[in-house]
Structure formats: structure tokens, C-alpha cells
Motif scaffolding. Structure first.
Motif, PDB file in Angstrom:
ATOM      1  N   GLN A 197     -56.251 -58.584  35.316  1.00 48.24           N
ATOM      2  CA  GLN A 197     -55.109 -58.160  34.496  1.00 48.24           C
ATOM      3  C   GLN A 197     -53.827 -57.970  35.301  1.00 48.24           C
ATOM      4  O   GLN A 197     -52.838 -57.481  34.744  1.00 48.24           O
ATOM      5  CB  GLN A 197     -55.458 -56.847  33.769  1.00 48.24           C
ATOM      6  N   SER A 198     -53.817 -58.345  36.564  1.00 44.49           N
ATOM      7  CA  SER A 198     -52.645 -58.163  37.441  1.00 44.49           C
ATOM      8  C   SER A 198     -52.066 -56.761  37.324  1.00 44.49           C
ATOM      9  O   SER A 198     -50.873 -56.585  37.093  1.00 44.49           O
ATOM     10  CB  SER A 198     -51.535 -59.168  37.115  1.00 44.49           C
ATOM     11  N   THR A 199     -52.934 -55.759  37.456  1.00 38.58           N
ATOM     12  CA  THR A 199     -52.495 -54.373  37.304  1.00 38.58           C
ATOM     13  C   THR A 199     -53.185 -53.489  38.338  1.00 38.58           C
ATOM     14  O   THR A 199     -54.384 -53.626  38.579  1.00 38.58           O
ATOM     15  CB  THR A 199     -52.856 -53.847  35.898  1.00 38.58           C
ATOM     16  N   TRP A 200     -52.392 -52.621  38.971  1.00 41.58           N
ATOM     17  CA  TRP A 200     -52.972 -51.532  39.738  1.00 41.58           C
ATOM     18  C   TRP A 200     -52.835 -50.250  38.918  1.00 41.58           C
ATOM     19  O   TRP A 200     -51.770 -49.999  38.363  1.00 41.58           O
ATOM     20  CB  TRP A 200     -52.241 -51.322  41.067  1.00 41.58           C
ATOM     21  N   ILE A 201     -53.913 -49.487  38.827  1.00 37.19           N
ATOM     22  CA  ILE A 201     -53.824 -48.178  38.184  1.00 37.19           C
ATOM     23  C   ILE A 201     -53.751 -47.137  39.296  1.00 37.19           C
ATOM     24  O   ILE A 201     -54.599 -47.130  40.192  1.00 37.19           O
ATOM     25  CB  ILE A 201     -55.057 -47.901  37.298  1.00 37.19           C
ATOM     26  N   VAL A 202     -52.719 -46.312  39.277  1.00 37.78           N
ATOM     27  CA  VAL A 202     -52.533 -45.305  40.310  1.00 37.78           C
ATOM     28  C   VAL A 202     -52.592 -43.920  39.659  1.00 37.78           C
ATOM     29  O   VAL A 202     -51.943 -43.688  38.630  1.00 37.78           O
ATOM     30  CB  VAL A 202     -51.179 -45.485  41.036  1.00 37.78           C
ATOM     31  N   SER A 255     -47.440 -53.309  37.988  1.00 38.17           N
ATOM     32  CA  SER A 255     -47.597 -54.761  37.974  1.00 38.17           C
ATOM     33  C   SER A 255     -47.874 -55.260  39.390  1.00 38.17           C
ATOM     34  O   SER A 255     -47.282 -54.769  40.348  1.00 38.17           O
ATOM     35  CB  SER A 255     -46.320 -55.414  37.444  1.00 38.17           C
ATOM     36  N   THR A 256     -48.772 -56.239  39.537  1.00 35.54           N
ATOM     37  CA  THR A 256     -49.087 -56.753  40.873  1.00 35.54           C
ATOM     38  C   THR A 256     -48.184 -57.919  41.266  1.00 35.54           C
ATOM     39  O   THR A 256     -48.515 -58.676  42.162  1.00 35.54           O
ATOM     40  CB  THR A 256     -50.548 -57.236  40.937  1.00 35.54           C
ATOM     41  N   THR A 257     -47.078 -58.073  40.561  1.00 36.11           N
ATOM     42  CA  THR A 257     -46.184 -59.187  40.868  1.00 36.11           C
ATOM     43  C   THR A 257     -45.053 -58.715  41.775  1.00 36.11           C
ATOM     44  O   THR A 257     -44.284 -57.837  41.397  1.00 36.11           O
ATOM     45  CB  THR A 257     -45.594 -59.774  39.581  1.00 36.11           C
ATOM     46  N   CYS A 258     -44.972 -59.295  42.974  1.00 31.95           N
ATOM     47  CA  CYS A 258     -43.908 -58.940  43.911  1.00 31.95           C
ATOM     48  C   CYS A 258     -42.556 -59.279  43.302  1.00 31.95           C
ATOM     49  O   CYS A 258     -42.376 -60.350  42.719  1.00 31.95           O
ATOM     50  CB  CYS A 258     -44.104 -59.707  45.218  1.00 31.95           C
ATOM     51  N   THR A 259     -41.606 -58.362  43.446  1.00 28.27           N
ATOM     52  CA  THR A 259     -40.293 -58.571  42.813  1.00 28.27           C
ATOM     53  C   THR A 259     -39.419 -59.527  43.603  1.00 28.27           C
ATOM     54  O   THR A 259     -38.301 -59.816  43.200  1.00 28.27           O
ATOM     55  CB  THR A 259     -39.559 -57.231  42.665  1.00 28.27           C
ATOM     56  N   HIS A 260     -39.919 -60.020  44.744  1.00 25.51           N
ATOM     57  CA  HIS A 260     -39.129 -60.990  45.501  1.00 25.51           C
ATOM     58  C   HIS A 260     -39.250 -62.368  44.848  1.00 25.51           C
ATOM     59  O   HIS A 260     -38.301 -62.858  44.254  1.00 25.51           O
ATOM     60  CB  HIS A 260     -39.600 -61.032  46.965  1.00 25.51           C
ATOM     61  N   LEU A 261     -40.452 -62.968  44.923  1.00 25.84           N
ATOM     62  CA  LEU A 261     -40.619 -64.303  44.352  1.00 25.84           C
ATOM     63  C   LEU A 261     -41.896 -64.444  43.537  1.00 25.84           C
ATOM     64  O   LEU A 261     -42.289 -65.549  43.186  1.00 25.84           O
ATOM     65  CB  LEU A 261     -40.609 -65.364  45.456  1.00 25.84           C
ATOM     66  N   GLY A 262     -42.569 -63.352  43.220  1.00 18.07           N
ATOM     67  CA  GLY A 262     -43.679 -63.445  42.287  1.00 18.07           C
ATOM     68  C   GLY A 262     -45.054 -63.636  42.882  1.00 18.07           C
ATOM     69  O   GLY A 262     -45.990 -63.956  42.168  1.00 18.07           O
ATOM     70  N   CYS A 263     -45.224 -63.475  44.205  1.00 11.89           N
ATOM     71  CA  CYS A 263     -46.571 -63.503  44.772  1.00 11.89           C
ATOM     72  C   CYS A 263     -47.292 -62.197  44.436  1.00 11.89           C
ATOM     73  O   CYS A 263     -46.734 -61.311  43.803  1.00 11.89           O
ATOM     74  CB  CYS A 263     -46.511 -63.690  46.291  1.00 11.89           C
ATOM     75  N   THR A 264     -48.530 -62.080  44.895  1.00  9.14           N
ATOM     76  CA  THR A 264     -49.294 -60.860  44.672  1.00  9.14           C
ATOM     77  C   THR A 264     -49.481 -60.126  45.994  1.00  9.14           C
ATOM     78  O   THR A 264     -50.142 -60.647  46.897  1.00  9.14           O
ATOM     79  CB  THR A 264     -50.670 -61.198  44.075  1.00  9.14           C
ATOM     80  N   GLY A 289     -59.558 -41.583  23.740  1.00  9.27           N
ATOM     81  CA  GLY A 289     -59.313 -41.005  25.053  1.00  9.27           C
ATOM     82  C   GLY A 289     -59.220 -42.010  26.185  1.00  9.27           C
ATOM     83  O   GLY A 289     -59.110 -41.621  27.345  1.00  9.27           O
ATOM     84  N   GLN A 290     -59.268 -43.293  25.852  1.00  8.39           N
ATOM     85  CA  GLN A 290     -59.164 -44.301  26.911  1.00  8.39           C
ATOM     86  C   GLN A 290     -57.706 -44.659  27.174  1.00  8.39           C
ATOM     87  O   GLN A 290     -56.846 -44.519  26.291  1.00  8.39           O
ATOM     88  CB  GLN A 290     -59.929 -45.570  26.522  1.00  8.39           C
ATOM     89  N   LEU A 291     -57.464 -45.129  28.386  1.00  9.45           N
ATOM     90  CA  LEU A 291     -56.121 -45.611  28.719  1.00  9.45           C
ATOM     91  C   LEU A 291     -55.920 -46.993  28.115  1.00  9.45           C
ATOM     92  O   LEU A 291     -56.817 -47.831  28.152  1.00  9.45           O
ATOM     93  CB  LEU A 291     -55.963 -45.705  30.242  1.00  9.45           C
ATOM     94  N   ILE A 292     -54.734 -47.222  27.548  1.00  7.11           N
ATOM     95  CA  ILE A 292     -54.395 -48.561  27.061  1.00  7.11           C
ATOM     96  C   ILE A 292     -53.173 -49.043  27.831  1.00  7.11           C
ATOM     97  O   ILE A 292     -52.146 -48.367  27.853  1.00  7.11           O
ATOM     98  CB  ILE A 292     -54.080 -48.556  25.555  1.00  7.11           C
ATOM     99  N   VAL A 293     -53.316 -50.184  28.502  1.00  9.30           N
ATOM    100  CA  VAL A 293     -52.193 -50.765  29.231  1.00  9.30           C
ATOM    101  C   VAL A 293     -51.627 -51.918  28.407  1.00  9.30           C
ATOM    102  O   VAL A 293     -52.373 -52.800  27.984  1.00  9.30           O
ATOM    103  CB  VAL A 293     -52.635 -51.269  30.627  1.00  9.30           C
ATOM    104  N   ASP A 294     -50.317 -51.880  28.167  1.00  8.30           N
ATOM    105  CA  ASP A 294     -49.667 -52.925  27.370  1.00  8.30           C
ATOM    106  C   ASP A 294     -48.659 -53.654  28.262  1.00  8.30           C
ATOM    107  O   ASP A 294     -47.598 -53.125  28.592  1.00  8.30           O
ATOM    108  CB  ASP A 294     -48.964 -52.282  26.161  1.00  8.30           C
ATOM    109  N   LYS A 295     -49.024 -54.898  28.635  1.00  3.91           N
ATOM    110  CA  LYS A 295     -48.194 -55.627  29.593  1.00  3.91           C
ATOM    111  C   LYS A 295     -47.015 -56.355  28.939  1.00  3.91           C
ATOM    112  O   LYS A 295     -46.282 -57.055  29.615  1.00  3.91           O
ATOM    113  CB  LYS A 295     -49.060 -56.633  30.352  1.00  3.91           C
TER     114      LYS A 295
END
Lengths: 183, 262
Positions: free
Chosen positions: A88-93, A103-112, A157-163
């Protein structure tokens, strides 16, 4: 090569057959011309539009933008959780106060970037951008912090992530109540 | 006509079959030679006569001609690769690996790749030469414009071909490269003006229908992007490039030939 007939040898002039008034007048010719060109242009426009529309399928075989990420208790306090990184390209912290989805997308050019547990930072392999666990950029070419996804609690009670909705720190959106969940 | 000979060769060139193919006798004078070029389908794009300076290597570097030659090399090797390569997630990567390992003369794949690099370099050098020799000046300005479009098409051919091996390098390069399309004015969902295109609360331009989506057939690089890039790489862009090349060469002639003053 065309030469006029020699004098004295002209063929006898035939009287023109009496035609009905079928001649298109100059005015109506221009009208018909306009109609024809209009129809042609419209047809071309429809064809171009159809071609454009053809490139956008109605069904996408991609994972949906929203996913359930389990219960808040599933996540250790003070840790960056990588279980959704691949799918899901997501880190949960989770911090002592809140849970947020990065989001796991680097804001420079979109790598991970990679999460380096020992150094406590995200490090992008492409050009070396570094981010704190909060997502704030502090080294390398990345021009702005990592984005956060919309995260809410469902009825069970579950977390819902909406990308489909993202929150950017530089726009002051990380104060938005939907960009984190209080624990 | 020359004096009738009795040799087998003269019998051949006087035969009905020969004359049906070649509409002119062997040229014997300047006019005949000019007509031979003009009346041949393979040669008719060429000028009938060129200046000596037009073939001076120190002046032209032959970079335009080399670029065209490399385009022909790419067309030929690319066609050969199409006999083995299948643009699907299941096969794409292994088909390229097999070209290197199983298929006789799979070096065609390397030739195609090296040729692509060489073509980009020769296009740049050609542009540099045209600039340095002032060959973009009137009446040749429009051909410079055609050339710039051809440069863009060359880079697009490179870019679309880059995805086809379907390895990590390819996928990430296209992921990064296609991110630029997000910033297209009005047509990219992160571009300037895109946020203005709204119907009430509904955004008309979003990640699922913007310029990047049209390129990738999805919200990220996947099966749709591979197939779409394959079609663009093998058909769409080469056809447009070939048409523009014909215009480019023809304009060279009409605007006063290769190099030299007007």
C-alpha cells in the motif's frame, strides 16, 4: 497539346438541350459549403473525442485507495511500521500521542526511501534524501516533507487509511484532524 | 542508343523484362543522370546535385546522415526483437534475458540499445553542428523547428523503449520520469490550474484521469503502462518520426541544399 480547330472545319454547333432550372445559385452553394464543412469538422471533433476517451478505461485492476490497517494496538509506540510498505506504499507511525500514515513516495522524484531503524531516519536510495520519522526532510535534494494520508477510525475500531486524500506539512495540513488519529 | 552489341548483357538490357522495370536507358549525360535520380523511388528524396561543401566531412560531420542511418539500424533490429519480445508482465523480463542467453545473435538486443544511445548522441551533435555553421538561418528556420520536434521524438523513443525490459531500473526510471506529467498545466492533477477545474465539489482533473494516467493507463507503472509504451515505441512515435524525417530531408533540398550559402 490542344489546338483550336482549323477555320472552316468547326463542328456544327449543337443547340444546348433545354435544361430545367437546376443550377445551384451562388448563395446556396456557399450555404451548402458551410454545412458540409461544419459537418466534417463536427465528425472530426467526435472522432478525436472518441479517441481520447478510448485511452481512459472504465475499470482499473489496481488496489483500491482505501484500506483497513488493523487496530491501533497492533502498532508499537515509537516505531515506524513497514507492514504496508510493499502493498500500500504506506508507513504507519505511532507516537505516544498519535498515529499517522506516511506516503512512501520520496518528494524529490518519486522513488521509495528505506527506513533505517538504526539511524532513525528514512533514506532514499536514488539521490540520498533523508527524512525524520515525522516525514520532515532534513538532507538531500527532497524539497518538501513526505506526505501523510488521511487516516480515521472505523466503527469496529480499526484504522482506515484513505490514499485519495493527502496532507502536506508545508501547507499546514498536518494539523487537520483527519491527518492523524489520537491514541 | 549505343551501337548494338551481341553480348549477353546487351541482350538483357534490351529485353522486354528489363525495360519494364527500368524506364530509362543507362544515363550518358548530365541530364540523364539527373533524371535517373528523379525517377527512382529510392533516390527521389535526394537532391539531383549537391555542392562539394555538402559532402565535406569537416563541415557537416555527417551527423544528420549518421542519425538517419542509426534510425534505420534501430528500425531493423527493433523489428527483429519484435519476433521474440512479448509486452506483458508475465513474459517481458525473461524474453529480454532469453535474447541474451538462448537466441542466436541475441546481440540484436544490445545493438538496439547501443544504437539508441548512439542516435541520441548523434542527434545532439547534428544540432550542435547546424547551430555552429548557422544552418538554421533563413530560409531554413522552419527546418530547425522540424528538427527540434524530431529531437523530442528521439528522446521519447528512448524513454518509451527504456520501460520495455521491465527490470527495476526501467520501472523506477519511468516512475520518476512520468511524475513530471503530474505537473502539466491544467491536464496534470498537481499542475498549475488543475485545481480550478471543478464542478462544485468534484475535481475534474485527478490522479485517475490526468495526463500521467493517459500515459501510464493507470495510477502507477504496471501492465497497462508496459503495453501502452510498447505500442508508442514500436508504432506511433516511429511513424510520426518517419513522416517528419521525410519533411526534414525534403526541406533541406528545397531550402538550398546541405550547408553552404544561399
Amino acid at each position: 497539346m490542344t489546338e483550336g480547330p482549323k477555320p472552316g472545319l468547326e463542328p456544327p454547333v449543337k443547340p444546348a438541350p433545354a435544361k430545367k432550372e437546376e443550377k445551384v445559385s451562388r448563395r446556396s452553394f456557399v450555404t451548402w459549403l458551410a454545412i458540409a464543412w461544419g459537418a466534417f469538422t463536427a465528425a472530426m471533433g467526435v472522432a478525436a473525442t472518441a479517441t481520447m476517451r478510448f485511452m481512459f478505461p472504465n475499470v482499473l485492476f489496481e488496489p483500491p485507495a482505501t484500506f483497513k490497517a488493523g487496530f491501533p494496538e497492533d502498532y508499537a509506540v515509537g516505531k515506524v511500521d513497514e507492514r504496508w510498505k510493499e502493498k500500500q506504499s504506506t508507513w504507519i507511525v505511532r507516537t505516544p500521542e498519535i498515529i499517522y500514515a506516511l506516503s512512501t513516495t520520496c518528494t524529490h522524484l518519486g522513488c521509495t526511501p528505506n527506513w533505517l531503524e538504526a539511524e532513525g531516519k528514512f533514506k532514499c536510495p536514488c539521490h540520498g534524501s533523508g527524512f525524520y520519522p515525522t516525514g520532515i526532510n532534513f538532507e538531500g535534494p527532497a524539497p518538501r516533507p513526505l506526505e501523510r494520508w488521511r487516516i480515521t477510525l472505523s466503527d469496529d475500531g480499526q484504522l482506515i487509511v484513505d490514499k485519495s486524500k493527502k496532507f502536506q506539512q508545508e501547507k499546514g495540513e498536518w494539523n487537520d484532524s483527519e491527518s492523524f488519529v489520537r491514541v | 542508343m549505343a551501337a548494338p552489341k551481341r553480348g549477353i548483357w546487351s541482350q538483357i538490357i534490351r529485353s522486354q523484362v528489363w525495360k519494364s522495370i527500368f524506364r530509362h536507358a543507362v544515363p550518358k549525360d548530365t541530364r540523364g543522370r539527373a533524371l535517373a535520380v528523379l525517377n527512382n523511388v529510392f533516390l527521389h528524396l535526394h537532391p539531383v546535385r549537391i555542392r562539394k561543401s555538402g559532402i565535406a566531412l569537416g563541415y557537416t560531420w555527417c551527423m544528420g546522415g549518421l542519425t538517419f542511418f542509426l534510425f534505420l539500424v534501430e528500425t531493423f533490429t527493433g523489428l527483429l526483437l519484435m519476433f521474440y519480445y512479448r509486452p506483458t508482465l508475465e513474459y517481458a523480463y525473461m524474453d529480454i534475458v532469453e535474447l541474451g542467453e538462448q537466441i542466436p545473435l541475441g546481440i540484436m538486443r544490445e545493438l538496439h540499445r547501443w544504437g539508441a544511445h548512439a542516435m541520441v548522441i548523434s542527434v545532439w551533435l547534428h544540432m550542435l553542428r547546424v547551430f555552429l555553421t548557422g544552418s538554421y538561418k533563413p530560409p531554413r528556420e522552419f527546418n530547425w523547428v522540424v528538427g527540434v520536434i524530431l529531437l523530442v521524438l528521439t528522446l521519447l523513443l528512448s524513454f518509451t523503449g527504456y520501460l520495455l525490459p521491465w527490470d527495476q531500473l526501467a520501472i523506477w526510471a519511468i516512475t520518476v520520469g512520468s511524475n513530471m506529467a503530474r505537473a502539466t498545466p491544467f491536464l496534470g492533477h498537481e499542475g498549475p490550474g488543475a485545481s480550478l477545474l471543478k464542478l462544485g465539489d468534484v475535481a475534474l482533473v485527478h490522479a485517475g484521469d490526468d495526463a500521467r494516467f493517459a500515459l501510464l493507463a493507470g495510477r502507477f507503472v504496471g501492465a497497462g503502462a508496459l503495453l501502452r509504451f510498447y505500442v508508442l515505441h514500436c508504432v506511433a512515435i516511429p511513424v510520426v518520426a518517419a513522416i517528419l524525417m521525410a519533411v526534414h530531408f525534403w526541406r533541406v533540398r528545397k531550402d538550398g541544399g546541405i550547408s553552404g550559402p544561399m
